[in-house]
Design an enzyme around this catalytic site. Structure first.
Site, PDB file in Angstrom:
ATOM      1  N   HIS A  35       0.824  -1.204   0.000  1.00 17.14           N
ATOM      2  CA  HIS A  35       0.000   0.000   0.000  1.00 17.14           C
ATOM      3  C   HIS A  35       0.861   1.259   0.000  1.00 17.14           C
ATOM      4  O   HIS A  35       0.389   2.340  -0.324  1.00 17.14           O
ATOM      5  CB  HIS A  35      -0.890   0.033   1.249  1.00 17.14           C
ATOM      6  CG  HIS A  35      -2.109  -0.830   1.114  1.00 17.14           C
ATOM      7  ND1 HIS A  35      -2.042  -2.166   0.860  1.00 17.14           N
ATOM      8  CD2 HIS A  35      -3.431  -0.513   1.173  1.00 17.14           C
ATOM      9  CE1 HIS A  35      -3.275  -2.649   0.783  1.00 17.14           C
ATOM     10  NE2 HIS A  35      -4.127  -1.665   0.960  1.00 17.14           N
ATOM     11  N   SER A  36       2.122   1.104   0.404  1.00 15.97           N
ATOM     12  CA  SER A  36       2.999   2.265   0.546  1.00 15.97           C
ATOM     13  C   SER A  36       4.166   2.155  -0.425  1.00 15.97           C
ATOM     14  O   SER A  36       4.854   1.128  -0.470  1.00 15.97           O
ATOM     15  CB  SER A  36       3.508   2.337   1.985  1.00 15.97           C
ATOM     16  OG  SER A  36       4.767   2.978   2.040  1.00 15.97           O
TER      17      SER A  36
END
Lengths: 134, 198
Positions: free
Chosen positions: A12-13
């Site tokens: 997600h990052s």
């Protein structure tokens, strides 16, 4: 199949994906031997996962020996599963690996750097679940 | 017979509903998720409406398949692959017929719902979008209005449930007492279907 297995890390990052890729490469001491691509965050730089950048990363690391995709949580898992279900979005021989993200990435890159095939890379990454810390 | 025009009206009505309700969806998600459901759905369906306007497919199946693909590539959260799979699989089930019956649409939606259940590993009662979609697809055999009512009842029924999937599942008992955002957006999807049928 010949060639080296490619590794894709979907988080997600963007920072997490890039940092884990860097960590795995360094711990494996693989130099430029194993193609590792990070696909983190959404297209506009936010938190989330991007099907487009995941597919792009898989094509980038594909050397004809298969691609192992490691993911963090939630939509990362669902995005890769949906791409695999699509059939033609990811290179032939792309596998979603059921493994812890950091430990699995290190195990996958180390194993791939030893010239192992896709099955062995996937197995090594999945076995990372078995290493107890306490 | 429901033609491509009907399916375009459905997707556009859904895009408007998601835009209108984005703040409420995000508010529901803030309680038990990561507060991005409205934003993600709006981003996805805005892209769907734009893609369909630029290149309007001429069969029902192609409208849903294109919409599903756009969702998977633009949303960025779990709702992208979930709604994308729902629409794409339903679109594939409709094939390339120029017009389909309500019963065929219901059958295609059930195929899409089954694919979503497999993708997410969820079942009815887990406090997910399936709790609105499954009763709606069953009621669609009766009428569009019955489907909308079933979806809304299904979404309301998620309030007392314990979340077993997604980020809300980490909250355990604290997920109880909140409406599931995915079930709420699924009710919008079914409501837009009734709007398109008017």
């Amino acid at each position: 199949m010949t060639g080296v297995v490619g590794i894709v890390l979907v988080s997600h990052s963007a920072q997490v994906a890039a940092a884990v890729a860097d960590l795995a490469r360094r711990l494996a001491g693989s130099g430029d031997g194993v193609p590792v691509a990070a696909a983190g965050g959404t297209a506009d730089g936010g938190l989330g996962t991007s099907a487009d950048s995941t597919a792009r990363a898989a094509r980038e690391v594909d050397r004809g020996a298969g691609v192992a995709v490691l993911v963090d949580i939630g939509s990362a898992v669902l995005t890769v599963k949906a791409l695999l279900a699509e059939g033609d979005e990811l290179p032939e021989g792309t596998r979603l690996v059921d493994a812890p993200f950091v430990e699995g990435a290190v195990a996958a890159v180390v194993t791939a750097s030893a010239g192992a095939d896709l099955d062995a890379v996937v197995t090594a990454a999945e076995e990372a679940y078995g290493y107890r810390k306490v | 017979m429901l033609d491509a025009e009907f399916f375009l009206r459905w997707m556009n009505a859904l895009a408007r509903a998601v835009d209108r309700e984005a703040a409420r969806l995000t508010e529901l998600d803030a309680a038990i998720g990561d507060a991005d459901h409205g934003t993600n759905m709006r981003r996805g369906f805005t892209a769907v409406a734009a893609a369909l306007e630029k290149d309007a497919p001429d069969t029902p199946g192609a409208v849903l398949t294109l919409a599903g693909r756009r969702l998977i590539s633009t949303v960025g959260g779990a709702s992208g692959p979930l709604y994308g799979t729902l629409l794409r699989r339903a679109g594939k089930a409709l094939g390339d017929e120029a017009g389909v019956s309500r019963a065929q649409l219901a059958e295609a939606l059930r195929a899409g719902i089954a694919a979503v259940a497999r993708l997410g590993g969820a079942k009815a009662g887990d406090k997910t979008m399936l709790d609105a979609l499954e009763p709606a697809a069953a009621a669609l055999d009766e009428s569009f209005a019955a489907a909308r009512a079933a979806a809304e009842d299904g979404a309301a029924a998620t309030v007392p449930m314990l979340a077993r999937k997604g980020r809300a599942s980490y909250l355990g008992e604290r997920s109880v007492g909140h409406r599931d955002p995915g079930a709420a957006s699924s009710a919008l999807l079914v409501g837009a279907l009734e709007e398109a049928a008017r």
